[in-house]
Design an enzyme around this catalytic site. Structure first.
Site, mmCIF file in Angstrom:
data_model
loop_
_atom_site.group_PDB
_atom_site.id
_atom_site.type_symbol
_atom_site.label_atom_id
_atom_site.label_comp_id
_atom_site.label_asym_id
_atom_site.label_seq_id
_atom_site.Cartn_x
_atom_site.Cartn_y
_atom_site.Cartn_z
ATOM 1 N N ASP A 154 -15.643 5.600 15.331
ATOM 2 C CA ASP A 154 -14.857 5.640 14.101
ATOM 3 C C ASP A 154 -14.346 4.229 13.847
ATOM 4 O OD1 ASP A 154 -13.100 6.049 12.026
ATOM 5 O OD2 ASP A 154 -11.830 7.486 13.070
ATOM 6 N N SER B 44 -12.540 1.784 10.789
ATOM 7 C CA SER B 44 -11.878 1.790 9.489
ATOM 8 C C SER B 44 -12.642 0.980 8.451
ATOM 9 C CB SER B 44 -10.474 1.211 9.634
ATOM 10 O OG SER B 44 -9.851 1.163 8.374
ATOM 11 N N ALA B 45 -12.630 1.479 7.223
ATOM 12 C CA ALA B 45 -13.217 0.752 6.093
ATOM 13 C C ALA B 45 -12.407 -0.496 5.765
ATOM 14 C CB ALA B 45 -13.279 1.672 4.868
ATOM 15 N N ASP B 46 -11.212 -0.615 6.343
ATOM 16 C CA ASP B 46 -10.394 -1.814 6.091
ATOM 17 C C ASP B 46 -11.177 -3.085 6.424
ATOM 18 O OD1 ASP B 46 -8.376 -0.023 5.563
ATOM 19 O OD2 ASP B 46 -7.117 -0.587 7.280
ATOM 20 N N LYS C 31 -3.453 -1.572 14.307
ATOM 21 C CA LYS C 31 -2.676 -0.552 15.001
ATOM 22 C C LYS C 31 -3.113 -0.456 16.462
ATOM 23 C CE LYS C 31 -3.150 2.068 11.460
ATOM 24 N NZ LYS C 31 -2.890 1.553 10.121
ATOM 25 N N LYS D 44 -5.673 10.624 0.705
ATOM 26 C CA LYS D 44 -5.702 9.274 1.277
ATOM 27 C C LYS D 44 -6.998 8.631 0.773
ATOM 28 C CE LYS D 44 -6.337 7.083 5.810
ATOM 29 N NZ LYS D 44 -6.382 7.330 7.269
ATOM 30 N N GLU E 2 0.831 -1.214 0.000
ATOM 31 C CA GLU E 2 0.000 0.000 0.000
ATOM 32 C C GLU E 2 0.863 1.260 0.000
ATOM 33 O OE1 GLU E 2 -1.378 1.733 3.426
ATOM 34 O OE2 GLU E 2 -1.073 0.000 4.720
ATOM 35 N N VAL F 149 -5.296 0.195 3.183
ATOM 36 C CA VAL F 149 -5.465 -1.266 3.157
ATOM 37 C C VAL F 149 -6.704 -1.624 2.331
ATOM 38 C CG1 VAL F 149 -6.043 -3.282 4.570
ATOM 39 C CG2 VAL F 149 -4.236 -1.714 5.321
HETATM 40 N N1 PSU Z 1 0.077 0.402 8.468
HETATM 41 C C1 PSU Z 1 1.103 1.207 8.879
HETATM 42 N N2 PSU Z 1 0.938 2.569 8.738
HETATM 43 C C2 PSU Z 1 -0.223 3.111 8.183
HETATM 44 C C3 PSU Z 1 -1.281 2.254 7.751
HETATM 45 C C4 PSU Z 1 -1.084 0.906 7.923
HETATM 46 O O1 PSU Z 1 2.155 0.731 9.367
HETATM 47 O O2 PSU Z 1 -0.308 4.335 8.055
HETATM 48 C C5 PSU Z 1 -2.541 2.864 7.129
HETATM 49 C C6 PSU Z 1 -3.224 1.845 6.222
HETATM 50 O O3 PSU Z 1 -3.289 2.418 4.930
HETATM 51 C C7 PSU Z 1 -4.603 1.664 6.791
HETATM 52 C C8 PSU Z 1 -4.845 3.035 7.349
HETATM 53 O O4 PSU Z 1 -5.555 1.281 5.824
HETATM 54 O O5 PSU Z 1 -3.590 3.293 8.002
HETATM 55 C C9 PSU Z 1 -6.047 3.054 8.274
HETATM 56 O O6 PSU Z 1 -6.595 4.336 8.263
HETATM 57 P P1 PSU Z 1 -8.061 4.569 8.887
HETATM 58 O O7 PSU Z 1 -7.902 4.238 10.342
HETATM 59 O O8 PSU Z 1 -8.368 6.031 8.639
HETATM 60 O O9 PSU Z 1 -8.985 3.661 8.154
HETATM 61 MN MN MN Z 2 -12.167 6.367 10.063
#
Ligand code: PSU
Ligand code: MN
Length: 313
Positions: free
Chosen positions: A145, A147-149, A166, A95, A34, A115
């Site tokens: 909140d 994630s769409a992941d 994370k 993003k 990614e 992701v």
């Molecule tokens: N893994 C990492 N660093 C990152 C991410 C993943 O080590 O920055 C990113 C990925 O792209 C993941 C995103 O999809 O963080 C999640 O963002 P959000 O919580 O807004 O969905």
């Molecule tokens: Mn979000």
């Protein structure tokens, strides 16, 4: 005679680099990477070095790396050095999650893929394995909140190698959502679910795979049954993890700072990661890069195992 109806989902105009296209045609091992973790997860200019190191780790594992991004409305799978420069240098790069892709494609926009969107584009390009750092998930406390992941992985057929989710997130709640969404989650040689910067999140998973071939076998079985991802959770060795006390303290500080600054939506994760890298004086950055490199190499090995299975029918 009626003209034959167009396919429901024609190709989204994905452009594969010559090396990636050649590997895919030959049924060779390819690993998707990614670009959001480069553009929004790691600071400049370290992100540019990391981009090369991550691709090299995939090659060490035995596969061709395919870093994915949308540039001027075109989804690219496999970037040139110049295109990686652009992803790593442009402070205004968007993003893009799955829901943002149609707008970027239709308007000639550019952005890094998360992701969710990387998984989608990789699967549409015919790539079976994807390496990242940590998945997005359910954030801690309100306002809600998520994630769409998570939903994307329920729909998209590929192996995702990560160091868990994370650790800025609510890990148990994220694991519950992955269960509800029927995403297959296996630990790599352990049932301890990793906590991204730390080896143990405090949660466990029900299954472990014993090596790349077994991970490939689980994915092959899933693909025969139903769409959706197989998450391979690969913990850091305990002697490489971030100091626990520092971990808990800087994360609490970063979340409080995000709350105080009123950061919302897709800005939350980049804000918190940036805060962590500063507050820990680069300690989280070093660990973040290290875990991504380990995941990239393992993903290369799993892609090679998957290609070997297909070659043997
Ligand atoms: N893994 C990492 N660093 C990152 C991410 C993943 O080590 O920055 C990113 C990925 O792209 C993941 C995103 O999809 O963080 C999640 O963002 P959000 O919580 O807004 O969905
Ligand atoms: Mn979000």
């Amino acid at each position: 005679m009626q003209p034959s109806s167009p396919p429901e989902r024609p190709s989204p105009g994905i452009v594969a680099s010559p090396e990636v296209a050649g590997a895919l045609r030959a049924g060779g091992p390819v690993v998707a990477l990614e670009s959001t973790l480069l553009a929004h997860g790691l600071p400049r200019p370290d992100n540019r070095t990391a981009a090369d190191d991550i691709e090299a780790a995939v090659r060490r594992g035995g596969a061709v790396p395919a870093t994915i991004a949308v540039l001027d409305g075109v989804p690219h799978v496999g970037l040139t050095a110049g295109q990686v420069d652009r992803v790593c240098a442009d402070p205004d790069l968007a993003k893009l999650g799955v829901r943002d892709l149609p707008v970027a494609l239709a308007t000639g926009g550019s952005g890094a893929t998360t992701v969710s969107s990387t998984a989608l584009l990789a699967a549409r390009a015919g790539i079976g394995v994807f390496a990242t750092g940590g998945l997005g998930g359910v954030h801690r406390d309100a306002p809600f909140d998520e994630s769409a992941d998570l939903v994307a992985l329920a729909r998209t057929s590929l192996v995702v190698v990560c160091a868990g989710v994370k650790s800025i997130l609510d890990v148990p709640a994220t694991l519950e959502r992955l269960e509800t969404l029927s995403v297959t989650v296996v630990g790599y040689r352990t049932t301890t679910f990793p906590g991204f910067y730390v080896a143990d999140s405090g949660s466990t998973v029900d299954w472990a795979v014993d090596g790349p071939a077994q991970a490939a076998a689980v994915f092959a079985a899933r693909r025969r049954l139903t769409p959706g991802a197989v998450v391979v959770a690969n913990p850091l060795p305990p002697d490489e993890e971030l100091d626990r006390e520092l971990h808990d303290q800087v994360i609490a500080d970063a979340l409080a700072a995000a709350h105080a600054a009123g950061v919302r939506g897709r800005a939350v994760t980049p804000f918190v990661l940036d805060h962590l890298h500063r507050a820990s004086r680069g300690a989280t950055l070093a660990v973040n890069v290290r875990l991504v490199l380990r995941n990239a190499e393992l993903a290369g090995e799993i892609a090679a195992a998957l290609a070997a299975r297909s070659a043997h029918g």
